[in-house]
Motif scaffolding. Structure first.
Motif, PDB file in Angstrom:
ATOM      1  N   ALA A   1     -17.457   1.682  66.934  1.00  0.00           N
ATOM      2  CA  ALA A   1     -16.295   1.175  66.207  1.00  0.00           C
ATOM      3  C   ALA A   1     -16.733   0.270  65.066  1.00  0.00           C
ATOM      4  O   ALA A   1     -16.205   0.357  63.949  1.00  0.00           O
ATOM      5  N   ARG A   2     -17.710  -0.584  65.334  1.00  0.00           N
ATOM      6  CA  ARG A   2     -18.205  -1.503  64.311  1.00  0.00           C
ATOM      7  C   ARG A   2     -18.856  -0.727  63.170  1.00  0.00           C
ATOM      8  O   ARG A   2     -18.643  -1.027  61.992  1.00  0.00           O
ATOM      9  N   ALA A   3     -19.641   0.300  63.509  1.00  0.00           N
ATOM     10  CA  ALA A   3     -20.312   1.105  62.484  1.00  0.00           C
ATOM     11  C   ALA A   3     -19.289   1.836  61.628  1.00  0.00           C
ATOM     12  O   ALA A   3     -19.436   1.917  60.405  1.00  0.00           O
ATOM     13  N   GLY A   4     -18.249   2.365  62.254  1.00  0.00           N
ATOM     14  CA  GLY A   4     -17.207   3.058  61.506  1.00  0.00           C
ATOM     15  C   GLY A   4     -16.483   2.115  60.567  1.00  0.00           C
ATOM     16  O   GLY A   4     -16.169   2.462  59.434  1.00  0.00           O
ATOM     17  N   LYS A   5     -16.211   0.919  61.052  1.00  0.00           N
ATOM     18  CA  LYS A   5     -15.525  -0.078  60.235  1.00  0.00           C
ATOM     19  C   LYS A   5     -16.380  -0.455  59.022  1.00  0.00           C
ATOM     20  O   LYS A   5     -15.882  -0.548  57.902  1.00  0.00           O
ATOM     21  N   LYS A   6     -17.690  -0.642  59.251  1.00  0.00           N
ATOM     22  CA  LYS A   6     -18.596  -0.993  58.155  1.00  0.00           C
ATOM     23  C   LYS A   6     -18.667   0.142  57.135  1.00  0.00           C
ATOM     24  O   LYS A   6     -18.637  -0.084  55.925  1.00  0.00           O
ATOM     25  N   ARG A   7     -18.736   1.386  57.643  1.00  0.00           N
ATOM     26  CA  ARG A   7     -18.819   2.539  56.751  1.00  0.00           C
ATOM     27  C   ARG A   7     -17.559   2.651  55.892  1.00  0.00           C
ATOM     28  O   ARG A   7     -17.641   2.836  54.677  1.00  0.00           O
ATOM     29  N   LYS A   8     -16.402   2.486  56.517  1.00  0.00           N
ATOM     30  CA  LYS A   8     -15.144   2.604  55.784  1.00  0.00           C
ATOM     31  C   LYS A   8     -14.994   1.481  54.764  1.00  0.00           C
ATOM     32  O   LYS A   8     -14.513   1.709  53.645  1.00  0.00           O
ATOM     33  N   ASN A   9     -15.401   0.266  55.124  1.00  0.00           N
ATOM     34  CA  ASN A   9     -15.324  -0.845  54.181  1.00  0.00           C
ATOM     35  C   ASN A   9     -16.240  -0.598  52.994  1.00  0.00           C
ATOM     36  O   ASN A   9     -15.870  -0.874  51.855  1.00  0.00           O
ATOM     37  N   LYS A  10     -17.434  -0.070  53.259  1.00  0.00           N
ATOM     38  CA  LYS A  10     -18.379   0.213  52.172  1.00  0.00           C
ATOM     39  C   LYS A  10     -17.802   1.258  51.233  1.00  0.00           C
ATOM     40  O   LYS A  10     -17.899   1.138  50.003  1.00  0.00           O
ATOM     41  N   VAL A  11     -17.150   2.286  51.789  1.00  0.00           N
ATOM     42  CA  VAL A  11     -16.529   3.322  50.961  1.00  0.00           C
ATOM     43  C   VAL A  11     -15.403   2.720  50.134  1.00  0.00           C
ATOM     44  O   VAL A  11     -15.253   3.044  48.952  1.00  0.00           O
ATOM     45  N   ARG A  12     -14.623   1.836  50.742  1.00  0.00           N
ATOM     46  CA  ARG A  12     -13.525   1.210  49.997  1.00  0.00           C
ATOM     47  C   ARG A  12     -14.048   0.384  48.831  1.00  0.00           C
ATOM     48  O   ARG A  12     -13.457   0.363  47.759  1.00  0.00           O
ATOM     49  N   ILE A  13     -15.160  -0.317  49.038  1.00  0.00           N
ATOM     50  CA  ILE A  13     -15.704  -1.202  48.010  1.00  0.00           C
ATOM     51  C   ILE A  13     -16.451  -0.406  46.945  1.00  0.00           C
ATOM     52  O   ILE A  13     -16.234  -0.578  45.749  1.00  0.00           O
ATOM     53  N   GLU A  14     -17.346   0.487  47.377  1.00  0.00           N
ATOM     54  CA  GLU A  14     -18.237   1.172  46.447  1.00  0.00           C
ATOM     55  C   GLU A  14     -17.745   2.543  46.025  1.00  0.00           C
ATOM     56  O   GLU A  14     -18.197   3.074  45.020  1.00  0.00           O
ATOM     57  N   GLY A  15     -16.868   3.165  46.776  1.00  0.00           N
ATOM     58  CA  GLY A  15     -16.432   4.517  46.486  1.00  0.00           C
ATOM     59  C   GLY A  15     -17.400   5.525  47.084  1.00  0.00           C
ATOM     60  O   GLY A  15     -18.433   5.165  47.642  1.00  0.00           O
ATOM     61  N   THR A  16     -17.055   6.816  46.941  1.00  0.00           N
ATOM     62  CA  THR A  16     -17.871   7.852  47.561  1.00  0.00           C
ATOM     63  C   THR A  16     -18.794   8.550  46.580  1.00  0.00           C
ATOM     64  O   THR A  16     -19.709   9.241  46.979  1.00  0.00           O
ATOM     65  N   THR A  17     -18.563   8.410  45.291  1.00  0.00           N
ATOM     66  CA  THR A  17     -19.412   9.062  44.291  1.00  0.00           C
ATOM     67  C   THR A  17     -20.608   8.165  43.997  1.00  0.00           C
ATOM     68  O   THR A  17     -20.455   6.969  43.790  1.00  0.00           O
ATOM     69  N   ALA A  18     -21.782   8.763  43.949  1.00  0.00           N
ATOM     70  CA  ALA A  18     -22.988   7.995  43.652  1.00  0.00           C
ATOM     71  C   ALA A  18     -22.881   7.407  42.250  1.00  0.00           C
ATOM     72  O   ALA A  18     -22.404   8.066  41.320  1.00  0.00           O
ATOM     73  N   ALA A  19     -23.340   6.196  42.099  1.00  0.00           N
ATOM     74  CA  ALA A  19     -23.232   5.507  40.807  1.00  0.00           C
ATOM     75  C   ALA A  19     -24.059   6.198  39.733  1.00  0.00           C
ATOM     76  O   ALA A  19     -23.678   6.222  38.563  1.00  0.00           O
ATOM     77  N   SER A  20     -25.196   6.777  40.115  1.00  0.00           N
ATOM     78  CA  SER A  20     -26.085   7.382  39.116  1.00  0.00           C
ATOM     79  C   SER A  20     -25.836   8.874  38.930  1.00  0.00           C
ATOM     80  O   SER A  20     -26.646   9.562  38.334  1.00  0.00           O
TER      81      SER A  20
END
Length: 54
Positions: free
Chosen positions: A17-36
């Protein structure tokens, strides 16, 4: 006191649950498309199609 099996099952569930929460938060902050990711560059398939048609 809970059995070692039950404790490990609970810990595993909490970690998932913690890993899923961290993954979803990271996607919300950074998005899913690679920056480069070069979005304006044609991909290999497009190059092959243009070469075949030319």
């Amino acid at each position: 006191m809970a059995s070692p099996t039950k404790r490990s099952k609970v810990r595993r569930a909490m970690n998932k649950a913690r890993a899923g929460k961290k993954r979803k938060n990271k996607v919300r902050i950074e998005g899913t498309t690679a920056a480069s990711l070069p979005l304006n560059v044609p991909n290999a398939n497009e190059r092959a199609q243009k070469a075949a048609n030319a």
